[in-house]
Scaffold this active site. Structure first.
Site, PDB file in Angstrom:
ATOM      1  N   SER A 277       0.844  -1.191   0.000  1.00 34.82           N
ATOM      2  CA  SER A 277       0.000   0.000   0.000  1.00 34.82           C
ATOM      3  C   SER A 277       0.879   1.241   0.000  1.00 34.82           C
ATOM      4  CB  SER A 277      -0.901   0.017   1.238  1.00 34.82           C
ATOM      5  OG  SER A 277      -0.187   0.470   2.384  1.00 34.82           O
ATOM      6  N   ASP A 278       0.304   2.379  -0.327  1.00 36.25           N
ATOM      7  CA  ASP A 278       1.016   3.622  -0.079  1.00 36.25           C
ATOM      8  C   ASP A 278       0.827   3.978   1.391  1.00 36.25           C
ATOM      9  OD1 ASP A 278       2.553   5.901  -0.500  1.00 36.25           O
ATOM     10  OD2 ASP A 278       1.533   6.413  -2.361  1.00 36.25           O
ATOM     11  N   TRP A 279       1.560   4.973   1.851  1.00 35.91           N
ATOM     12  CA  TRP A 279       1.581   5.319   3.277  1.00 35.91           C
ATOM     13  C   TRP A 279       0.154   5.628   3.768  1.00 35.91           C
ATOM     14  CZ3 TRP A 279       6.064   6.536   6.519  1.00 35.91           C
ATOM     15  CH2 TRP A 279       5.734   7.038   7.769  1.00 35.91           C
TER      16      TRP A 279
END
Length: 742
Positions: A277-279
């Site tokens: 995932s992204d942050w």
């Protein structure tokens, strides 16, 4: 592949599969054995990625108990070694950690931002720069980078346009593939190999109004023909990991988008790497309105195909219960864990978990600095030149502007590990080249957003004692990148007003723009005798720019994006569709007579105050010589639906200096079952010619490259007539040649 390379790969226990790395049966068996012995808590721990904060009790506990499988933002080799020791020696199963970092355009040696690298139109340079970045980063123990970004960006308001390679899928795909090869090398288990992470999957660059994290609505045809091809190219190049994007796409956030992550990426493309995932993007599905709570977000992300949770802390407290409740299957969890263990196996961490002893000599090597400088030289775009460049003879030079001596800002966004003490600024390089006595320096403005005009009068007076003004302008690093969108993309602060004041000195002005995005520069173009664009050039920016200004090298860049006249033209890109009333009759607002009739301006598709064309078009860039392109010659005027033709074009350097240029092949499908763009880039080649030298540039154009997706989602090749150009920008001013698919 040569025999010796095959032997090396076999010795490392790896074999090459089609476009990706694959594990040996023994390595797969080891993973299955580990998986069979892992508790559910240990499995879910491998799916949790946390940001480092040094060798703290929190980090040591995560490594020892196995509640984190990967760590980002830790670059201290001593800390990395200690945490890895805890994971390998103190945890129950001894599973190593993998350390990650945003190594976007260099680690210590900072190369131009990716948009600048796109301006080189030279994939070999991108590969070389990525290989250097990998060597520097891995020397600290970092083995995973969140790069390259291959999002197509057509709206310069979006701050993250800095992180990609521009507006075109063919150019972006070539550069993204080169970056993957550079980061990962020939053997991902080599200690200096850095696992690439292709991002942001998908459509992030189409955020409405260019506002970061914003909604994207992308028709399926556009998604498959424009936004997805660079991702497919990177996947086929063997990228080890992918990152989903923050945005929703057509109503579904990417972090919960099973169509993208399972149906397309894995099932259709056959890619078998790891998705992160992204942050915080998993938890952000709650404010998106797609998930009820963190448990719901964890369920949807896991079922959609997100293997690793980066800093959402959604998986760790929720996945076990979701399995118990039957909302996520155990098989899904096991597959997610396999993907993380395979990445670590591919990186050789089970055999050699520790980085080599840290050695500062890995940074700023002569080879790295030379490559960084060459990349700036090949990425700097000459937009205008009335003959003032290159500077001739001994002249008194007035150096000014907020970017003339801004070592931090010229490195641009996402240069966390660069050190401004190693940055060569234009002022420093020009003083070294011309001598202190020949260079007069006054900044005029302290920084790019400075609104004070207090220094103008003194600067204009000092400029009167010089023969030429070199005005270094642009954006600070913080004005582009993630979460740094701008509604007004003109020069910030009083920079345009300062240029207008400098014009009163009556000296020729060379304006050099160092920015993280395309800016609107109509006034700057009009007032400048020469205009150079160098998207934040990094460590060696000043040295390269000084060589260009002095004429030791010709600027080699071409625009990877269209440069707008004003922000109201955005989104702006060369491969737009035509209208039923193309802009072939334009009356601009200043030319409209008083009390003119409502239809007197022509009733075609343009802006009254901007026309239709960009200030400078995609693919454009001058040099210190001129090139003549002959008419393209085709091997045949027809091709079958499974065939190809060869395109040959003679190019001659008609000027007096050696220089590089980029031959660009564009095609237009004249009639389609869905309307087609007015022009599409299909091939390009960069070359260098001596004065008077000619060469033939040859491309093979296949019918498959002319395919597109129809309204049913089918990828089709339609018979019909096409126009073709070979030129050095998307202007393609010469008449096209015609061919057809039968």
């Amino acid at each position: 592949m040569n025999t010796s390379l095959q032997s090396l790969i076999a010795a490392a226990g790896l074999m090459l599969a089609a476009g990706a790395y694959a594990l040996t049966p023994d390595q797969e068996a080891r993973i299955e054995d580990l998986l069979s012995r892992m508790t559910q808590e240990e499995k879910i721990g491998q799916l949790n990625q946390i940001s480092g904060d040094g060798y703290s009790p929190r980090m040591s506990e995560a490594a020892t108990k196995g509640t984190a499988g990967s760590v980002l933002n830790e670059v201290d080799p001593t800390v990395i070694s200690r945490l890895q020791h805890d994971a390998v020696e103190k945890s129950r199963l001894g599973i190593p950690l993998v350390f990650a970092r945003d190594v976007i355009h260099g680690f210590r040696t900072i190369f131009p931002i990716p948009l600048g690298q796109g301006a080189t139109w030279n994939p070999a340079l991108v590969e070389e720069g990525s290989r250097i970045a990998a060597k520097e980063a891995t020397s600290t123990g970092v083995r995973w980078t969140f790069s390259p970004m291959v999002d197509i960006a057509r709206d310069a308001r979006w701050g993250r346009i800095a992180e990609g390679y521009g507006e075109d899928p063919v150019l972006t795909g070539a550069m993204g593939e080169a970056a993957v090869r550079g980061y990962q090398g020939n053997d991902l288990s080599s200690p200096d190999a850095l696992a690439a992470c292709v991002k942001h999957f998908a459509g992030y660059g189409a955020a409405e109004s260019g506002r970061d994290y914003n909604t994207t609505w992308i028709p399926d045809v556009l998604l498959h023909d424009v936004y997805l091809p660079p991702f497919k190219q990177a996947a086929d190049a063997g990228a080890a990991t992918f990152m989903c994007s923050f945005n929703e796409i057509n109503g579904v956030p990417s972090s919960g988008n099973s169509y993208l992550l399972r149906d397309l990426l894995r099932d259709s493309w056959g890619w078998n790497g790891l998705v992160v995932s992204d942050w915080g993007s998993i938890r952000e599905m709650i404010p998106h309105g797609f998930c009820e709570d963190m448990a719901d977000a964890a369920r949807k992300a896991a079922n959609a195909g997100v293997d690793v949770d980066m800093e959402s802390y959604a998986y760790l407290p929720n996945l076990a219960k979701l399995v118990e409740e039957g909302k996520v299957s155990q098989a899904t969890i096991d597959d997610m864990v396999r993907n993380m263990l395979r990445l670590k196996m591919e990186l050789g961490l089970f055999y050699n978990p520790y980085a080599p002893k840290s050695d500062a000599s890995a940074f700023y090597t002569p080879e790295a600095l030379e490559a960084a400088q060459r990349t700036v030289e090949e990425s700097t775009i000459l937009l205008k030149n009335n003959g003032i460049l290159p500077l001739k003879g001994s002249q008194k030079i007035f150096v000014t502007g907020p970017m003339a001596d801004a070592p931090h800002d010229q490195c641009g966004t996402w240069s966390f590990d660069g050190e401004k003490s190693h940055t060569v600024t234009p002022l420093a390089a020009l003083r070294e080249k011309y001598g202190d006595d020949a260079v007069i320096y006054m900044p005029g403005l302290a920084y790019s957003r400075d609104l004070s005009t207090d220094g103008f009068a003194a600067a204009v007076k000092a400029a009167g004692d010089a023969d030429v003004i070199l005005y270094f302008t642009g954006e600070e690093a913080v004005l582009s990148g993630e979460a740094h969108s701008r509604a007004d993309i003109s020069l910030p602060g009083a920079q345009t007003a300062y240029l207008e004041a400098l014009k009163a000195a009556g000296k020729p002005i060379v304006t050099v723009v160092m920015a993280g995005r395309p800016l609107t520069l109509p006034t700057e173009s009009r007032l400048s005798d020469a205009l150079l664009c160098s998207f934040h050039p990094g460590t060696m920016g000043g040295a390269a720019l000084a060589r260009i200004i002095a004429g030791e090298v010709s600027p080699g860049g071409k625009l990877p994006v269209s440069l707008p006249r004003m922000v109201g033209q955005l989104p702006l890109y060369y491969s737009a569709k035509n209208t039923g009333r193309p802009a072939n009759e334009i009356t601009l607002i200043g030319d409209i007579p008083l009390e003119a009739g409502q239809t007197s301006t022509g009733c075609t598709s343009f802006f009254l105050d901007a026309g239709v064309a960009p200030l400078y078009p995609f693919g454009y860039g001058l040099s210190y010589t001129t090139f003549e392109y002959g008419a393209p010659e085709l091997s045949a005027s027809e091709m079958a639906a499974d065939g190809s033709i060869t395109v040959t074009c003679k190019v001659t350097n008609t000027g007096s200096v050696a220089a590089s240029d980029v031959a660009q092949l564009y095609v237009r499908d004249l009639v389609g079952s869905l309307t087609r763009p007015v022009k599409e880039l299909k091939h390009f080649e960069k070359f260098t010619l001596a004065p008077g030298e000619s060469r033939n540039v040859t491309f093979t154009l296949t019918a498959d490259e002319l395919a597109f997706h129809n309204a049913k989602g089918e990828r089709i090749i339609e018979p019909g007539k096409f126009h073709l150009w070979v030129d050095n920008s998307s202007l393609c001013e010469a008449a096209p040649v015609e061919f057809s698919i039968r």
